[in-house]
Design a protein around this motif. Structure first.
Motif, mmCIF file in Angstrom:
data_model
loop_
_atom_site.group_PDB
_atom_site.id
_atom_site.type_symbol
_atom_site.label_atom_id
_atom_site.label_comp_id
_atom_site.label_asym_id
_atom_site.label_seq_id
_atom_site.Cartn_x
_atom_site.Cartn_y
_atom_site.Cartn_z
ATOM 1 N N VAL A 124 17.267 51.529 19.008
ATOM 2 C CA VAL A 124 16.190 51.179 19.790
ATOM 3 C C VAL A 124 14.746 51.527 18.845
ATOM 4 N N ALA A 125 13.834 50.757 19.310
ATOM 5 C CA ALA A 125 12.614 50.989 18.488
ATOM 6 C C ALA A 125 11.900 52.233 18.852
ATOM 7 N N VAL A 126 12.134 52.512 20.234
ATOM 8 C CA VAL A 126 11.526 53.725 20.791
ATOM 9 C C VAL A 126 12.480 54.263 21.601
ATOM 10 N N LEU A 127 12.676 55.700 21.279
ATOM 11 C CA LEU A 127 13.602 56.383 22.140
ATOM 12 C C LEU A 127 12.757 57.202 23.301
ATOM 13 N N GLU A 128 12.783 57.192 24.433
ATOM 14 C CA GLU A 128 11.918 57.741 25.465
ATOM 15 C C GLU A 128 12.237 59.105 25.568
ATOM 16 N N PRO A 129 11.572 60.007 26.296
ATOM 17 C CA PRO A 129 11.851 61.448 26.490
ATOM 18 C C PRO A 129 13.008 61.502 27.434
ATOM 19 N N GLY A 140 8.939 40.457 22.154
ATOM 20 C CA GLY A 140 9.617 41.669 21.522
ATOM 21 C C GLY A 140 10.785 42.270 22.322
ATOM 22 N N PHE A 141 11.657 41.341 22.916
ATOM 23 C CA PHE A 141 12.345 41.960 23.974
ATOM 24 C C PHE A 141 13.701 42.581 23.040
ATOM 25 N N GLU A 142 14.100 43.854 23.334
ATOM 26 C CA GLU A 142 15.166 44.378 22.698
ATOM 27 C C GLU A 142 16.259 45.131 23.838
ATOM 28 N N VAL A 143 17.584 44.733 23.563
ATOM 29 C CA VAL A 143 18.237 45.524 24.583
ATOM 30 C C VAL A 143 19.628 46.261 24.090
ATOM 31 N N LEU A 144 19.751 47.345 24.660
ATOM 32 C CA LEU A 144 20.750 48.422 24.348
ATOM 33 C C LEU A 144 21.561 48.294 25.505
ATOM 34 N N VAL A 145 22.884 47.996 25.027
ATOM 35 C CA VAL A 145 23.926 48.138 26.211
ATOM 36 C C VAL A 145 25.143 49.280 25.652
ATOM 37 N N THR A 146 25.368 50.381 26.716
ATOM 38 C CA THR A 146 26.306 51.309 26.308
ATOM 39 C C THR A 146 27.259 51.170 27.575
ATOM 40 N N LEU A 147 28.842 51.429 27.016
ATOM 41 C CA LEU A 147 29.876 51.571 27.860
ATOM 42 C C LEU A 147 30.384 52.941 27.891
ATOM 43 N N TYR A 148 30.858 53.217 29.015
ATOM 44 C CA TYR A 148 31.513 54.775 29.196
ATOM 45 C C TYR A 148 32.839 54.739 29.920
ATOM 46 N N ASP A 149 33.649 55.595 29.596
ATOM 47 C CA ASP A 149 34.993 55.577 30.271
ATOM 48 C C ASP A 149 34.849 56.524 31.500
ATOM 49 N N ASP A 150 35.773 56.844 32.073
ATOM 50 C CA ASP A 150 35.608 57.942 33.538
ATOM 51 C C ASP A 150 35.384 58.871 33.329
ATOM 52 N N TYR A 174 22.005 49.664 30.634
ATOM 53 C CA TYR A 174 21.270 48.789 29.630
ATOM 54 C C TYR A 174 19.793 49.402 29.781
ATOM 55 N N ARG A 175 19.043 49.117 28.832
ATOM 56 C CA ARG A 175 17.743 49.553 28.828
ATOM 57 C C ARG A 175 17.091 48.370 28.016
ATOM 58 N N ILE A 176 15.749 47.914 28.326
ATOM 59 C CA ILE A 176 15.190 46.855 27.662
ATOM 60 C C ILE A 176 13.888 47.403 27.132
ATOM 61 N N GLY A 177 13.555 47.111 25.941
ATOM 62 C CA GLY A 177 12.374 47.270 25.444
ATOM 63 C C GLY A 177 11.717 46.120 25.174
ATOM 64 N N TYR A 178 10.263 46.114 25.546
ATOM 65 C CA TYR A 178 9.394 45.189 25.187
ATOM 66 C C TYR A 178 8.076 45.699 24.885
ATOM 67 N N SER A 179 7.143 44.645 24.632
ATOM 68 C CA SER A 179 5.894 44.711 24.076
ATOM 69 C C SER A 179 4.813 43.706 24.802
ATOM 70 N N THR A 180 3.721 43.935 24.922
ATOM 71 C CA THR A 180 2.599 43.116 25.492
ATOM 72 C C THR A 180 2.172 42.350 24.183
ATOM 73 N N VAL A 181 2.021 41.136 24.201
ATOM 74 C CA VAL A 181 1.307 40.192 23.201
ATOM 75 C C VAL A 181 -0.084 40.048 23.443
ATOM 76 N N GLU A 182 -0.773 40.293 22.417
ATOM 77 C CA GLU A 182 -2.271 40.041 22.309
ATOM 78 C C GLU A 182 -2.568 38.578 21.840
ATOM 79 N N ALA A 183 -3.759 38.077 22.389
ATOM 80 C CA ALA A 183 -4.149 36.811 21.749
ATOM 81 C C ALA A 183 -4.165 36.679 20.504
ATOM 82 N N SER A 184 -4.354 37.912 19.532
ATOM 83 C CA SER A 184 -4.522 37.747 18.068
ATOM 84 C C SER A 184 -3.056 37.669 17.365
ATOM 85 N N GLY A 185 -2.045 37.836 18.467
ATOM 86 C CA GLY A 185 -0.739 38.010 17.920
ATOM 87 C C GLY A 185 -0.196 39.523 17.808
#
Length: 561
Positions: A182-187, A257-267, A310-321
């Motif tokens: 993931v690009a950013v790991l939140e607290p 800039g959408f990125e998705v991390l999916v994690t599976l767990y057992d019982d 799952y978690r989705i990371g994303y960004s805002t896109v400025e007019a300049s790119g």
């Protein structure tokens, strides 16, 4: 990209800020584009990136030292000027007296810009006890080190990573580095990573070292991103997540800039698999949407999937790119339960799985006609079938399914229905069922794939197919240099004309033989036709084996793309 210290740059934006984000995967921190490379190229890239990083660090340190020296000189000059000014004012005050008393000691405020230190103590990234796992199946399974990291720094972390040092007893074997997927790991968040292990070596222990931690260069807090539609599906050993992302912002903000991390767990709550993927669209306007299809690496196959998140990371896109990551500490969305299971032989497209109810084709409108008994050219038993679209107003897109065959109560193999892009109302698609050592089929059951529909006139470009002639022939085939078999076939010739105004390419034509009762008695696919310009026609000829009764007529089915 060129493997060179001076020219290693992103192919999209030209930035040289490249980070390794996974196995053979590199991401540009400026524009978010991803590059996949081969193993040998990856090793070379890692060495070059380390050189670039070290060189960049040296240059930054030198520039910082120059800035500090310049600042100290400026401070010294400023102090000298201030002292001189005070003395001057004092002298002037002596001569001018009280007339200038109100102005003595007044000075303009000085703006101080402090340097921002983005580094964070590495002790804040906690690592769970690592596990050695096998990723893959059978002889191709690869040993990896599974590490789960938790962010307890209280700050978001940018591209956190670790270095694993492997030992055999006291002998050091190798070192490998890996970053979190993931690009950013939140607290407060946890995330898994897989670290390569030395191949063919006896690893008795490993030491893990957290690499330098830092906050993102720039980021804003914003709403959590969630899938508007999501499915976790399993086909045999393969597990994947498909989801739809919608930009439902009420303002004019463009997201990307959408990125998705999916994690599976057992019982027991242990991680038994994870996957990382990106949105199919690089950016979407307000009201727009894109989809994600994430293939998940699975390990610990003995354990069933009891939960996933799952978690989705994303960004805002400025007019300049330019892009700014959006932070949300509550972005992880967890679901209890396992995946949906489908037959491994089905080809499940992302659009098929994510279609809304209004976009779905009713599978009850598809019918498999009664099977016709036949023989192939060496007199082995086979059955001919036809798939019919019974709808009167809808085209079924990419129809498909798996036919299970039964002789009495005994299952006797399967046949996959595939190869069609669409089927129009009333059309018949021919199918072969070729069971081995089976003299009769008493029952068939079909597991349909999720299918979409299209309203008429549908996606197909119109063509005019004409059958000009047929000629019945007899052929023979020698089996194992000992047995010769005779069989019947029909040479069918004709033409395909394009009456439209656009060029038609990738034409596929099924030529079917029918007996006097209209039952299928043989068919063949012609898929070598050239592109056809407007107003032109091309000839075709097909030798069609006759597997059932003598033919009385010929029908055709075509598709265009």
């Amino acid at each position: 990209m060129t493997i060179d210290l001076q020219t290693l740059k992103c192919g999209e934006c030209g930035s040289s800020v490249l980070k390794r984000t996974g196995l053979n995967e590199y991401t540009c921190e400026h524009c978010g584009s991803v590059t996949l490379v081969e193993d040998n190229v990856s090793d070379r890239l890692e060495r070059v990136l380390n050189q670039v990083k070290n060189e960049a660090g040296r240059r930054l340190a030198a520039e910082e030292a120059r800035r500090q020296a310049l600042m100290m000189r400026k401070v010294g000059i400023g102090v000298a000027v201030a002292v001189g000014a005070v003395v001057l004012f004092g002298v002037v005050g002596v001569f001018l007296g009280s007339r200038n008393a109100d102005t003595r000691g007044t000075s303009a405020p000085q703006r101080v810009v402090a340097a921002v230190d983005r580094t964070i103590p590495v002790e804040g990234l906690k690592l769970d006890e690592p596990r050695q796992v096998l990723v893959g199946s059978g002889s191709s399974a690869t040993p990896k080190l599974l590490v789960v990291a938790r962010n307890e720094t209280g700050k978001p972390l940018s591209r956190a990573g670790i270095r694993a040092v492997y030992y055999d007893g006291e002998s050091k074997l190798d070192e490998r580095s890996e970053t979190l997927p993931v690009a950013v790991l939140e607290p407060g968040e946890s995330a898994p990573m897989l670290v390569d292990m030395p191949s063919g070596k006896n690893v008795t222990r490993q030491e893990l070292r957290v690499q330098k931690l830092a906050e993102p260069y720039s980021a804003v807090k914003g709403p959590r991103m969630a899938f508007s539609r999501v499915r976790l599906v399993q086909q045999g050993d393969r597990v994947r997540l498909v989801g739809r992302i919608v930009n439902d912002r009420k303002d004019a903000t463009v997201l990307g800039g959408f990125e998705v991390l999916v994690t599976l767990y057992d019982d027991a709550g242990q991680v038994i698999g994870f996957g990382h993927g990106y949105g199919q669209a690089n950016e979407i306007q307000p009201g727009g949407r894109t989809s994600v299809d994430v293939s998940i690496s699975r390990f610990g196959r003995a354990a069933a999937i009891a939960a996933w998140d799952y978690r989705i990371g994303y960004s805002t896109v400025e007019a300049s790119g330019g892009r700014t990551p959006v932070l949300n500490a509550e972005r992880v969305i967890r679901t209890a339960g396992g995946p949906e299971s489908f037959n491994p032989e089905l080809r499940l497209g992302t659009d098929d799985l994510l279609a809304d109810d209004s976009e779905r084709f009713d599978e009850k409108q598809l019918e498999l006609l009664p099977l016709v008994d036949g023989r192939n050219n060496i007199q082995q038993r086979l059955f001919l079938g036809e798939l019919v679209n019974r709808s009167t107003d809808a085209v079924v897109l990419a129809p498909g399914g798996v036919i299970s065959r039964f002789s009495g109560s005994k299952a006797h193999g399967t046949t996959t229905i595939s190869g069609l892009a669409y089927l129009y109302p009333g059309e018949r698609f021919p199918i072969y069922l070729e069971p081995q050592d089976m003299e009769r089929i008493t029952d068939t059951r079909i597991e349909w794939k999720p299918m979409r529909r299209a309203a008429l006139p549908g996606p197909r470009k119109p063509l005019e197919v004409k059958v000009a002639g047929t000629k019945a022939e007899i052929g023979s085939v020698l089996l194992n240099f000992s047995q010769r078999f005779s069989y019947k076939y029909v040479v069918v010739s004709g033409s395909v004309k394009n009456p439209g105004t656009g060029i038609v390419g990738k034409v596929r034509l099924w030529v079917s033989l029918r007996d006097r009762n209209g039952q299928l008695t043989g068919f063949k696919l012609v898929d070598n036709l050239p592109a056809i310009a407007p107003g032109e026609s091309v000839p075709f000829q097909a030798s069609v084996e006759q597997n059932g009764r003598d033919f009385a007529s010929v029908t055709t089915l075509y598709q265009t793309e």
